[in-house]
Design an enzyme around this catalytic site. Structure first.
Site, mmCIF file in Angstrom:
data_model
loop_
_atom_site.group_PDB
_atom_site.id
_atom_site.type_symbol
_atom_site.label_atom_id
_atom_site.label_comp_id
_atom_site.label_asym_id
_atom_site.label_seq_id
_atom_site.Cartn_x
_atom_site.Cartn_y
_atom_site.Cartn_z
ATOM 1 C CB CYS A 173 15.745 56.965 30.520
ATOM 2 S SG CYS A 173 17.401 56.981 29.776
ATOM 3 C CB CYS A 180 19.153 53.995 26.749
ATOM 4 S SG CYS A 180 20.174 54.389 28.171
ATOM 5 C CB SER A 181 15.827 51.884 29.325
ATOM 6 O OG SER A 181 17.039 51.146 29.253
ATOM 7 C CB CYS A 182 18.801 55.747 33.010
ATOM 8 S SG CYS A 182 20.214 55.770 31.872
#
Lengths: 204, 110
Positions: free
Chosen positions: A108, A111-113
Site C-alpha cells: 500500500c 498508507c498501509s491498506c
C-alpha cells in the site's frame, strides 16, 4: 503488563502518545461518539481472533477445491464469506494467483491498506516507508532481501492496495503436497506468502 | 522480515488508537477512504521531514505517531475533540498518574 520492581511513590506515567490516546478515548466516550463495548470488541478481534491462519485456510481451500477457486476468482469477498470470514464493510477482497509466469506482491503506497480480516494487522515492515517506496520501484531487490529469488522468466506484478480493494496472494501449491488435506496444506501457507514477499513452506 | 507469530501491536496504546479509529469510522464519523487519505498525507509529511536528516519512517513508533497526529487533526477539524480540550484531558490523566499511589487504579479527576 510490565511490572516495576523499583520503589515508585506513584503510578508509572505512560508515554506522551499513550496519554494523548487516553485523552481522545475519554473525550469521545464521554460525548457518546464511541461505545466502549465497540472498542473492546474491536480489540478482541484484532488482538486475538484474526490473523494469517484465516488467510491460510482460504489458500488451502483454493488449492484443494477447484469450485472454491472458481468462486474466489469471480468474487473473492463472497467466496471467503462461505468460510465464515467476513470482510469489513466497503472493502473488496481480490485474490491474485501466482503462476509460473507471474509472481504477485502486495503493497500500500498510500498508507498501509491490508486485508485485515484475512491476515490481521500488518507487520511493521509492511508499514515502513522503505517497503512502501521500494516494493513498486525495485520489487525483485526487495524480494531478494526476503530471501525470495524468482526464476528469470517469472514476472513480478505489484498490486497497490486501497481503502476499497485489498489483495490476497494465492501462492502456487508446493510440489509434493498431493496427498495432504486442507489442515496440513494451511500449515504450509505463511503470512508472507500471502503478501507475496515469501513462498509457502514445503512438506517435511 | 520473518513469519514468526508476533503480537499484532507493539504497545497497548497502538491497539487503543487503532480500535478508537476503527470504531469512529464504523460509527460513521468518517469513511475509511477519508481516513486513508488523511493518514497517507501525514505519512508523506512526516516522511519528508525525516528525509531532511536522510532517514525514513519505520513501521513501528513512527507509523503510530503519524496515525495519532492524523486522528487528532481529524477530530480537531470536526470539532469532536478540539486541541485545547484534548490537551486539558491529557494533562488531567498525567496528574492522575502522578498523584495515584503505585499499584492503585488510576482514575481521571474532574
Amino acid at each position: 503488563m510490565p511490572h516495576d520492581h523499583h520503589e515508585h511513590p506513584h503510578s508509572l506515567l505512560p508515554s506522551d502518545p499513550a496519554l494523548r490516546v487516553k485523552a481522545l478515548e475519554t473525550i469521545l466516550t464521554r460525548k457518546g461518539l464511541v461505545d466502549p463495548a465497540a472498542l473492546d470488541a474491536i480489540l478482541d478481534t484484532y488482538e486475538r481472533k484474526v490473523g494469517p491462519h484465516l488467510g491460510a485456510q482460504v489458500v488451502a481451500r483454493a488449492w484443494s477445491d477447484p469450485a472454491f477457486l472458481g468462486e474466489l476468482r469471480s468474487d473473492a469477498s463472497a467466496a471467503i464469506a462461505t468460510l465464515g470470514i467476513s470482510g469489513r464493510q466497503g472493502e473488496h477482497v481480490v485474490a491474485v494467483e501466482n503462476t509460473p509466469e507471474v509472481h504477485n506482491m502486495v503493497v500500500c503506497t498510500l498508507c498501509s491498506c491490508y486485508p485485515w480480516p484475512l491476515l490481521g494487522i500488518p507487520p511493521a515492515w509492511y508499514k515502513s516507508d522503505a517497503y512502501r517506496a521500494r516494493a513498486v520501484r525495485e520489487p525483485r531487490k526487495v524480494l531478494a532481501e526476503f530471501g525470495v529469488t524468482l526464476p528469470e522468466g517469472q514476472k513480478v506484478r505489484v498490486w497497490d492496495s486501497t481503502a476499497e480493494v485489498r489483495y490476497l496472494v494465492i501462492p502456487m501449491r508446493p510440489a509434493g503436497t498431493e496427498g495432504l488435506g486442507e489442515a496440513d496444506l494451511a500449515a504450509l501457507v505463511t503470512r508472507d506468502s500471502m503478501i507475496g514477499t515469501g513462498l509457502p513452506g514445503v512438506p517435511s | 522480515m520473518t513469519d514468526a507469530p508476533a503480537a499484532p501491536f507493539d504497545d497497548p496504546w497502538h491497539a487503543q488508537l487503532f480500535a478508537l479509529t476503527v470504531a469512529l469510522s464504523d460509527a460513521g464519523h468518517f469513511s475509511w477512504r477519508d481516513w486513508t487519505e488523511a493518514f497517507g498525507a501525514t505519512l508523506r509529511d512526516h516522511g519528508a521531514a525525516r528525509a531532511l536528516d536522510g532517514q525514513v519512517l519505520d513501521g513501528r513508533g513512527d507509523y503510530w505517531n503519524a496515525w495519532l497526529a492524523t486522528l487528532e487533526a481529524l477530530l480537531a477539524r470536526t470539532g469532536a475533540a478540539n486541541p485545547d480540550e484534548a490537551e486539558a484531558v491529557r494533562a488531567g490523566w498525567e496528574r492522575a498518574y502522578l498523584s495515584t499511589p503505585h499499584g492503585k487504579p488510576v482514575r481521571l479527576g474532574d
